[in-house]
Design an enzyme around this catalytic site. Structure first.
Site, mmCIF file in Angstrom:
data_model
loop_
_atom_site.group_PDB
_atom_site.id
_atom_site.type_symbol
_atom_site.label_atom_id
_atom_site.label_comp_id
_atom_site.label_asym_id
_atom_site.label_seq_id
_atom_site.Cartn_x
_atom_site.Cartn_y
_atom_site.Cartn_z
ATOM 1 N N ASP A 280 0.850 -1.193 0.000
ATOM 2 C CA ASP A 280 0.000 0.000 0.000
ATOM 3 C C ASP A 280 0.887 1.244 0.000
ATOM 4 O O ASP A 280 2.092 1.157 0.256
ATOM 5 C CB ASP A 280 -0.949 0.013 1.207
ATOM 6 N N GLU B 80 0.063 -0.890 5.769
ATOM 7 C CA GLU B 80 1.132 -0.288 6.580
ATOM 8 C C GLU B 80 0.911 1.200 6.780
ATOM 9 O O GLU B 80 1.102 1.716 7.876
ATOM 10 C CB GLU B 80 2.496 -0.538 5.925
HETATM 11 ZN ZN LIG Z 1 6.801 2.364 4.242
HETATM 12 ZN ZN LIG Z 2 5.260 5.076 4.409
#
Ligand SMILES: [Zn+2]
Ligand SMILES: [Zn+2]
Ligand SMILES: [Zn+2]
Ligand SMILES: [Zn+2]
Lengths: 480, 480
Positions: free
Chosen positions: A103, A170
């Site tokens: 992501d 993340e």
């Molecule tokens: Zn990262």
């Molecule tokens: Zn990042």
């Protein structure tokens, strides 16, 4: 080392292919923070699965993490899957788990990008690759796939069993990943000897580094609720308590312009600086000029190298990120926003306790708000937190990575900490009871999370070679 | 009055047609603040031209105002045209100029609307019309067209010559209109006896009002400039001076949570309250409960009717609207914004001088910023200003409008002032040397500039009838 020479030559030859894979990957706008783009995040997971299959990875699993917990607009919003896969299953070899996230941060050309953020620009003149995700973290993540490809084309066996753990949340708090790692610790991850994460950056722009420490991050949101709907400031200005007026009072009480956190009790939680620690900072290659170049400004809060590094790595900091719900476009809208949420975060360090910090922060916000005597209401909350992490920089993994760096770049790396947080580092260490290495690919001026994010081609290629050499040196090391 | 009865009956019969025209008009997203929607603003001007032609208006002119002055993204951005037209040219009749604006405030369903903002919802249960522009100002503007249509269908001659001045930049400072009015004062507008503006609201939800005063509005932007690009708060948090931190300090110094403006020198410019003036407020039909209902909250700064009205109408107020350039979406983006612009405005009243006020505001911002000792830079500026206005509520126009209101609604109107500003009111008065009447159509809870903007069907129809009767009473009045 003729083995390395052979593989490195293949890496150089395959450069156009590797860039092509990166171009395809970054074209998918996998913004985890934007609910409407969730299908794109999932699409990128499937893109990776295809690539892994082509390379001969086995036991590829898309681990579903269920629905995203509130606050969300869509209560049925599915979390993106974690991509687990394995390359090699030789019990005589060590097993290395590599982590990356597919992501990316939000990006839009209106933010000021020179080019479409989700279209890879290969800048031949500056020798860099520009796109959202180029350096954070699609470039490094796909790097591991290229490591396998280069071995295959060079006809050299991978010296370790390689496991992948690629997540898609993340940039939005790695929701669900911690639980999955716990669940798979004795299953998919049971033979893991070491974990390698390539999701951070060199300190500056010239010297490679290995990273043994990270700050944590506690992200807060303070919401002030007032009228039932946005109001016209002509009609209601002066007779209604404005949430935005209360909010800027609360936000202005958190930190001063010199970077000093004004919330009481935080300084006392920070581990004192020792003489020995002080020494470490003196050796590191860094200067005020590098910070100024990376930030594109002369707005540093400190001049001395040691002060800068310590305030980046081992002291907490508080950043105010913005306001949700207020007018945020160009022009002159005369609105009184009905409900506004200020966003700020505190970078944490040893020995700050997250729960205790959160209590201090929320009490502080409530207390400042109460003194305003406003008829509006306040709700301060922790949006997510991730703990700080510090490791032993002289263990087998770090030693292997140091030798690899020397092999590729011709210099010994600096051993650094990072101001940013990768909360999952600590989870891997605790759950798998292994050492974790942070092996950065990009440079300090790559602009992760900002406009015109880039990855130098030399770092992309050098990074892949360093990954290669690290796996070989680690495989050969006597210890685990 | 059988003449009125005949026309009013037609108005009632034509209700579905009138609503249909409004539905077509609001479907065009004519947001003047959004450069990308400028073609839609222009499209709406052409829509009006078509309607005027169908009704037999003559000498229809689309007055071009040239390119929009900076700050703009597109330096060639054309201002939307002003629609001038004439119905009737009888020298024995008085000439009334009616003003309205066809542009609207920004709106998006993500802001929290119950339905698509640019699609008219006819709520049969609540008997209201919901859409951006329904009450501000497309509903009232098209009302004038319906006045002509009703006369035509009733076979009754319009008692005055009617001129229209419909602009497309009201929500963005009426750029270019003042100059045009000056230019046309002795040309297109040379025979104008009176100006009528229907672009404000009843004070509450039950009692019709006529409005004889308006606050002005000075809109400011204070920009703090720091790093060369947005930065990652993990890497740069604690070592770089953050523009957002400086900005909340400046914004928090402007006004307190009780609505008191903290910029020195402003209070001294406000005309003192006289005993006679105090009396006026006592008669007006209004209560705290109405304010609470209109705002959808119990967040009023005052309890007494007189305090509320005076702080809305005759004292200045300062509203903080938002921040451009900072993180403003849902989620948790860990960004340090490089450049942030705080937006706030001050509602002005007699005897505040705009230039003097602006000097006080800018000096204040600079002085607060200087004390922060930040290495960032500040730029505080006036984005646009419009003066306050106060008229004589007992002149021919107001008297005609009061009789018209009584005719339609059966009650005498309250004579009110407004907290909002319609800067062009003062321009018409000064340039055409005529009286200006503010004749509101909608209610105080219509939600102009906010989500779920609406216009009650009874106000739409009652407003059109009031316009009809006002033209007749004014035509008959002995004075000008
Ligand atoms: Zn990262
Ligand atoms: Zn990042
Ligand atoms: Zn308006
Ligand atoms: Zn308006």
């Amino acid at each position: 080392n003729p083995k390395f020479q052979k593989i490195f030559k293949k890496v150089d030859e395959l450069k156009p292919d590797f860039i092509q894979v990166l171009a395809e990957a970054v074209e998918i706008p996998a913004v985890s923070a934007d609910e409407s783009l969730r299908p794109m995040v999932i699409k990128k997971a499937h893109f990776l699965v295809d690539k892994l299959k082509q390379l001969g990875f086995e036991d590829i699993q898309l681990k579903e993490l269920g629905v995203q917990p509130p606050p969300v607009n869509d209560p049925k919003l599915q979390l993106p899957p974690v991509v687990l896969s394995r390359y090699g299953n030789d019990p005589s070899k060590k097993t290395v788990l590599v982590y990356g996230h597919y992501d990316v941060q939000p990006a839009s050309i209106e933010d000021g990008w020179d080019s479409e953020p989700f279209k890879l620009v290969v800048d031949e003149e500056k020798q860099l690759l520009k796109a959202r995700g180029s350096t954070d973290d699609t470039g490094p993540l796909t790097g591991w796939l290229h490591v396998v490809r280069a071995h295959q084309e060079a006809g050299i066996e991978l010296p370790v069993n390689l496991l992948t753990c690629f997540e898609g949340m993340e940039e939005s708090g790695s929701l669900g990943l911690e639980k999955l790692i716990g669940q798979e610790a004795d299953k998919y991850f049971k033979d893991v000897d070491a974990v390698c994460i390539s999701d951070n950056y060199w300190l500056g722009t010239k010297k490679p580094v290995l990273t043994y420490g990270l700050r944590g991050c506690n992200y807060y949101q303070v919401t002030i609720n007032g009228p039932g709907a946005d109001l016209h400031s002509g009609i209601f200005g002066g007779v209604i308590a404005e949430p935005m007026v209360d909010l800027v009072q609360v936000l202005s009480s958190l930190v001063d312009s010199k970077g000093k956190i004004l919330i009481k009790g935080i300084d006392e939680m920070v581990a004192p600086v020792t003489e020995k620690e002080m020494k470490l900072y003196e050796d590191i290659d860094f200067s005020l000029e590098e910070l100024e170049e990376a930030s594109g400004s002369k707005t540093a809060l400190y001049e001395k190298k040691e002060d800068i590094l310590m305030h980046r790595w081992r002291f907490p900091s508080l950043s105010v990120h913005g306001v949700e719900g207020a007018f945020s476009s160009q022009g002159a809208k005369t609105v009184i926003p009905a409900k506004v949420s200020g966003k700020f975060s505190i970078r944490t360090v040893p020995d700050m306790d997250s729960a205790k910090l959160t209590k201090l922060v929320i009490d502080h916000c409530n207390s400042v708000f109460e003194k305003l005597g406003s008829p509006n209401t306040i709700h301060a909350e922790l949006i997510h937190d991730g703990n700080y992490w510090v490791s032993d920089p002289f263990n087998a993994q770090f030693t292997a990575a140091a030798k690899a760096t020397k092999e590729v770049y011709g210099v010994d790396p600096d051993f650094t900490r990072e101001g940013g947080s990768i909360p999952i580092t600590l989870t891997f260490e605790e759950q798998l009871k292994t050492s974790v290495l942070l092996l950065p690919m990009g440079r300090g001026d790559d602009g992760a999370h900002s406009i015109n994010e880039k990855l130098d081609i030399s770092n992309f290629i050098g990074g892949i070679k360093t990954m290669v050499a690290y796996l070989h040196y680690y495989a050969e090391s006597p210890e685990n």
